[in-house]
Motif scaffolding. Sequence first.
Motif, PDB file in Angstrom:
ATOM      1  N   LEU A  76      -9.426  13.306  -7.978  1.00  0.00           N
ATOM      2  CA  LEU A  76      -9.504  11.865  -7.730  1.00  0.00           C
ATOM      3  C   LEU A  76     -10.422  11.522  -6.562  1.00  0.00           C
ATOM      4  CD1 LEU A  76      -5.772  10.786  -8.226  1.00  0.00           C
ATOM      5  CD2 LEU A  76      -7.661  10.545  -9.829  1.00  0.00           C
ATOM      6  N   LEU A  77     -10.775  12.510  -5.755  1.00  0.00           N
ATOM      7  CA  LEU A  77     -11.653  12.264  -4.609  1.00  0.00           C
ATOM      8  C   LEU A  77     -13.120  12.542  -4.934  1.00  0.00           C
ATOM      9  CD1 LEU A  77      -9.555  13.719  -1.637  1.00  0.00           C
ATOM     10  CD2 LEU A  77      -9.411  11.482  -2.745  1.00  0.00           C
ATOM     11  N   SER A  78     -13.369  12.978  -6.140  1.00  0.00           N
ATOM     12  CA  SER A  78     -14.741  13.252  -6.551  1.00  0.00           C
ATOM     13  C   SER A  78     -15.474  11.944  -6.854  1.00  0.00           C
ATOM     14  CB  SER A  78     -14.746  14.143  -7.798  1.00  0.00           C
ATOM     15  OG  SER A  78     -16.037  14.267  -8.341  1.00  0.00           O
ATOM     16  N   TRP A 123     -12.716   6.516  -0.204  1.00  0.00           N
ATOM     17  CA  TRP A 123     -11.581   5.634   0.135  1.00  0.00           C
ATOM     18  C   TRP A 123     -11.478   4.513  -0.895  1.00  0.00           C
ATOM     19  CZ3 TRP A 123      -8.436   5.037   4.809  1.00  0.00           C
ATOM     20  CH2 TRP A 123      -7.791   3.800   4.917  1.00  0.00           C
ATOM     21  N   ASP A 124     -12.586   3.822  -1.123  1.00  0.00           N
ATOM     22  CA  ASP A 124     -12.596   2.677  -2.040  1.00  0.00           C
ATOM     23  C   ASP A 124     -12.253   3.091  -3.462  1.00  0.00           C
ATOM     24  OD1 ASP A 124     -13.323   1.075   0.092  1.00  0.00           O
ATOM     25  OD2 ASP A 124     -15.451   1.038  -0.425  1.00  0.00           O
ATOM     26  N   ASN A 125     -12.768   4.252  -3.887  1.00  0.00           N
ATOM     27  CA  ASN A 125     -12.485   4.731  -5.248  1.00  0.00           C
ATOM     28  C   ASN A 125     -11.007   5.031  -5.430  1.00  0.00           C
ATOM     29  OD1 ASN A 125     -15.159   4.556  -6.024  1.00  0.00           O
ATOM     30  ND2 ASN A 125     -15.584   6.743  -5.754  1.00  0.00           N
ATOM     31  N   LEU A 126     -10.421   5.778  -4.487  1.00  0.00           N
ATOM     32  CA  LEU A 126      -9.004   6.132  -4.609  1.00  0.00           C
ATOM     33  C   LEU A 126      -8.132   4.888  -4.490  1.00  0.00           C
ATOM     34  CD1 LEU A 126      -6.947   8.395  -5.011  1.00  0.00           C
ATOM     35  CD2 LEU A 126      -6.852   8.650  -2.518  1.00  0.00           C
ATOM     36  N   LEU A 130      -5.461   3.844  -7.404  1.00  0.00           N
ATOM     37  CA  LEU A 130      -4.022   3.706  -7.162  1.00  0.00           C
ATOM     38  C   LEU A 130      -3.545   2.273  -7.362  1.00  0.00           C
ATOM     39  CD1 LEU A 130      -3.436   6.130  -4.161  1.00  0.00           C
ATOM     40  CD2 LEU A 130      -2.943   6.479  -6.579  1.00  0.00           C
ATOM     41  N   MET A 131      -4.395   1.311  -7.080  1.00  0.00           N
ATOM     42  CA  MET A 131      -4.030  -0.077  -7.371  1.00  0.00           C
ATOM     43  C   MET A 131      -3.851  -0.274  -8.871  1.00  0.00           C
ATOM     44  SD  MET A 131      -6.440  -2.100  -4.594  1.00  0.00           S
ATOM     45  CE  MET A 131      -5.823  -3.742  -4.956  1.00  0.00           C
ATOM     46  N   ASP A 132      -4.712   0.358  -9.653  1.00  0.00           N
ATOM     47  CA  ASP A 132      -4.585   0.282 -11.115  1.00  0.00           C
ATOM     48  C   ASP A 132      -3.338   1.006 -11.606  1.00  0.00           C
ATOM     49  OD1 ASP A 132      -6.948  -1.165 -11.265  1.00  0.00           O
ATOM     50  OD2 ASP A 132      -8.185   0.555 -11.832  1.00  0.00           O
ATOM     51  N   LEU A 133      -3.012   2.141 -10.980  1.00  0.00           N
ATOM     52  CA  LEU A 133      -1.869   2.943 -11.412  1.00  0.00           C
ATOM     53  C   LEU A 133      -0.532   2.362 -10.962  1.00  0.00           C
ATOM     54  CD1 LEU A 133      -3.283   6.531 -10.785  1.00  0.00           C
ATOM     55  CD2 LEU A 133      -2.618   5.592 -13.007  1.00  0.00           C
ATOM     56  N   ALA A 134      -0.555   1.459 -10.013  1.00  0.00           N
ATOM     57  CA  ALA A 134       0.691   0.894  -9.477  1.00  0.00           C
ATOM     58  C   ALA A 134       1.516   0.219 -10.578  1.00  0.00           C
ATOM     59  CB  ALA A 134       0.390  -0.090  -8.358  1.00  0.00           C
ATOM     60  N   SER A 135       0.854  -0.454 -11.512  1.00  0.00           N
ATOM     61  CA  SER A 135       1.593  -1.124 -12.586  1.00  0.00           C
ATOM     62  C   SER A 135       2.234  -0.109 -13.524  1.00  0.00           C
ATOM     63  CB  SER A 135       0.660  -2.066 -13.359  1.00  0.00           C
ATOM     64  OG  SER A 135      -0.408  -1.340 -13.952  1.00  0.00           O
ATOM     65  N   VAL A 136       1.557   1.031 -13.742  1.00  0.00           N
ATOM     66  CA  VAL A 136       2.124   2.091 -14.579  1.00  0.00           C
ATOM     67  C   VAL A 136       3.348   2.686 -13.879  1.00  0.00           C
ATOM     68  CG1 VAL A 136       1.649   4.247 -15.797  1.00  0.00           C
ATOM     69  CG2 VAL A 136      -0.191   2.585 -15.443  1.00  0.00           C
ATOM     70  N   GLU A 162      -2.650   2.752   6.898  1.00  0.00           N
ATOM     71  CA  GLU A 162      -3.585   1.689   6.543  1.00  0.00           C
ATOM     72  C   GLU A 162      -3.993   1.778   5.071  1.00  0.00           C
ATOM     73  OE1 GLU A 162      -6.659   2.239   9.429  1.00  0.00           O
ATOM     74  OE2 GLU A 162      -5.593   1.110  10.981  1.00  0.00           O
ATOM     75  N   PHE A 163      -4.156   3.004   4.579  1.00  0.00           N
ATOM     76  CA  PHE A 163      -4.529   3.181   3.181  1.00  0.00           C
ATOM     77  C   PHE A 163      -3.404   2.721   2.253  1.00  0.00           C
ATOM     78  CE2 PHE A 163      -4.759   5.486  -0.796  1.00  0.00           C
ATOM     79  CZ  PHE A 163      -6.081   5.280  -1.170  1.00  0.00           C
ATOM     80  N   ILE A 164      -2.182   3.163   2.517  1.00  0.00           N
ATOM     81  CA  ILE A 164      -1.041   2.786   1.684  1.00  0.00           C
ATOM     82  C   ILE A 164      -0.844   1.271   1.707  1.00  0.00           C
ATOM     83  CG2 ILE A 164       1.459   2.971   1.399  1.00  0.00           C
ATOM     84  CD1 ILE A 164      -0.122   5.470   0.527  1.00  0.00           C
ATOM     85  N   ASP A 165      -0.985   0.670   2.875  1.00  0.00           N
ATOM     86  CA  ASP A 165      -0.814  -0.778   2.972  1.00  0.00           C
ATOM     87  C   ASP A 165      -1.922  -1.520   2.235  1.00  0.00           C
ATOM     88  OD1 ASP A 165       1.443  -0.335   4.443  1.00  0.00           O
ATOM     89  OD2 ASP A 165       0.604  -0.949   6.373  1.00  0.00           O
ATOM     90  N   ALA A 166      -3.115  -0.930   2.187  1.00  0.00           N
ATOM     91  CA  ALA A 166      -4.222  -1.555   1.459  1.00  0.00           C
ATOM     92  C   ALA A 166      -3.947  -1.553  -0.044  1.00  0.00           C
ATOM     93  CB  ALA A 166      -5.532  -0.837   1.763  1.00  0.00           C
TER      94      ALA A 166
END
Length: 263
Positions: A76-78, A123-126, A130-136, A162-166
């Motif tokens: 996921l970091l690639s 950072w932006d990619n992950l 994760l924002m997309d996966l949150a609904s799943v 900060e990342f989790i809160d974002a």
Amino acid sequence: MKIGITQLLLGNMPLDDVLELCLDAGYEAIELTFGEGKELDISMSPTEIAEVSEKCTMAGIEISSIIANYSDSGNLLSLDTRQQEKGIKSVNRSLEIAGTLGVDTILLHPGQLTVEGTYQTVWDNLLRILMDLASVAASNRAAIGLENVWNKFLLSPKETREFIDAVGSEWIGVYLDTANMMAYGYPEHWIRELGLRIKCVHFKDFRRGEHQFVNLLDGDTDWPVIMSEFRDIHYDRYVIHEVGGDRTAQLDIAKRMRQIVGM
């Protein structure tokens, strides 16, 4: 808190034997691992997954969390979207399995940071993924616990918070490993900073002078302080150890865990 063990470090030990070990040692929970070609196959049908759940229930052992990956689980970091898609596929399947089992946390190792691109791009990619996966995650009632691992990414508790809160979802949090930051930081800081963003916990220990992981209580972890910090944030869920060793060692580690949680 309930003590447990991850199936990840038990090799190909059959689930029946793992559950017997848990009963003999006094482990209350287990972290199950699913993969391709394993006894717990990632492609199991819902009926087969339900049978796994029933087997654990009949043994009186709770399932704390799961790890599920395809043989090629991507990264996921690639910056390579094909690698990201493979990682997303594993996370989606993990959440489906967790939902079927009624387990509320999956462990996510996001992959390894590479030299290409910039840190901000990764950072932006992950974050987007994760924002997309949150609904799943929400639809399966299973949180994604992003583990702090030796991958050159999210190396401080402040940055991780900060990342989790974002991401901005209660279904995305942290699977805290108590030793993975000890080469460059302190688990106390992570617990204080992350609070109830912590979804589940791996217990490990680390000896800084020798720069190596060691058995619980044999390292530099200040366990009385760690347990006090967990109580301060009202963490009372599972603590799953990730320490290798044969059956005798696993019986001893259970005793060490009970000593730690009693501090």
